[in-house]
Scaffold this motif. Sequence first.
Motif: not given
Length: 504
Positions: A334-352
Amino acid sequence: MTAPDRTMTAPAATTPVTTADPVRRWVSARIRILLWLLLVMAVALGAVATVTRSVLLREMDHRIQGHLVQEAEEFTSFVEKGVDPDTGGSITDPGRLLKLFLERQYPDSDEELMGLLGVRGETPYVKEQSRELRMSHPLVDDDRALTEIFRSTKATGTVNRHVDPVRWAKVEIVSSPPYPDASFVVAVHPEAEQAKVKDVFTMLLAISGIALLMTTGIGWAVAGRILMPVRLIRTTAAELNEQDLTRRIPVQGRDDIAALAETFNGMLDRLERAFAAQREFVDDAGHELRTPITIVRGHLELMGDDPAEREETIRIVLEELERMSRIVEDLLLLAKAERPDFVSRAPAQLGELTADVFVKARALGERDWRLAGAADAEVLVDSQRITQAMVQLAQNAVQHTVPGQRISIGSRESEGLVELYVADQGPGVQPKDAEVIFERFRRGTARRGARATGAGLGLAIVKAIAEGHGGRVELRPTEGGGATFVLVLQDVLQDQTDVRETEL
């Protein structure tokens, strides 16, 4: 080694404050505003007075020049049309011509009309002058100036004398022997006109001085009134502390100062909420960690020599240490959730991604697991974080259901939004719990199944992951009873495709 370092660095940190603060306190914003206001007013009033003086002097010059030209034209017209009243014929004698013309003139108090006779190159003498002169230094008594005018080849000019300058115009009279050279001269003394302009300029300066004095008083009062909210903000900020964040600035009006006060009050609201959340978080975390610590200490203190008892104590201690470890890991997450690198997005197939979550969730408990739907779309998300959130929701569903009850997992696409959901047939969420279950260390009151050992951080982590993707988590009722938790994500679609619903 450390003590000398502290003595060397301390003066460097305090010196700039002691030297700069007194200057900043002395030159207050109110004084700076007033000084700038007075400077602008002084420049503006000085410019008005100077421009007015220039305009008046220019108008005076035009008026004098026009008067000189008019007098010269009148004499020229008299020469062309004049008739000797004694003979009835034209006037050939320049002296006679000047006498007849000047007898009919009534000059102003600052004006001289005269006729000059003489030989070109020599000092002329005044043949005639009109009426009695009323100025203090008449031109007719200044031989040097008369000679300069008589010798000049110009029709108009200015004689600079030590007493006052004189503007003049001259009309030369064409004559033939035995008559001498002659000229008609009109002279104007601008001293009186200049004195009037000077009086007007002096009056403007006096009025400007009075206006500056009035501006000083009014500006001081107005600046104080405008800066009152700023002083209140400074006073309030100086009196704020961690124990009292309840003070607010009264907002009046709709100007920039009022907006500043509103912004400051909003900042205080956020600070108060942040400190309250921090205190609540520390209290809750301390409470959650205190319980397993107490259990561990108690069992270790009561542990005897019996091998079975020692084995049971070690098992309980390890379980509590594992629970504390999970609490600490969740807090760090939860503390890391305040950082900008908490989420690293990449393309993914939603069904998979949905199918992968379903496979992992089936191992959490003996339930009637269903893959309710899988959207066929490419999304830009952090697959690990989304999986973590969905598995947490599935774990939460297991805790609120009993073996055999249905838990459905799926995803769908609707109006540009992507939704991933976990639906159960448990008791649902009480209305009083719906507002708090996503907060840290909060749990719902309705539970089924095995006793939950979580610290109430699971749904808070789900909320943080959803918000890290720019989305939100929603609680919706399940048809037939139960609760449905939905991750609503926006701006994650890579392309628009059809949704395939697969019922298993």
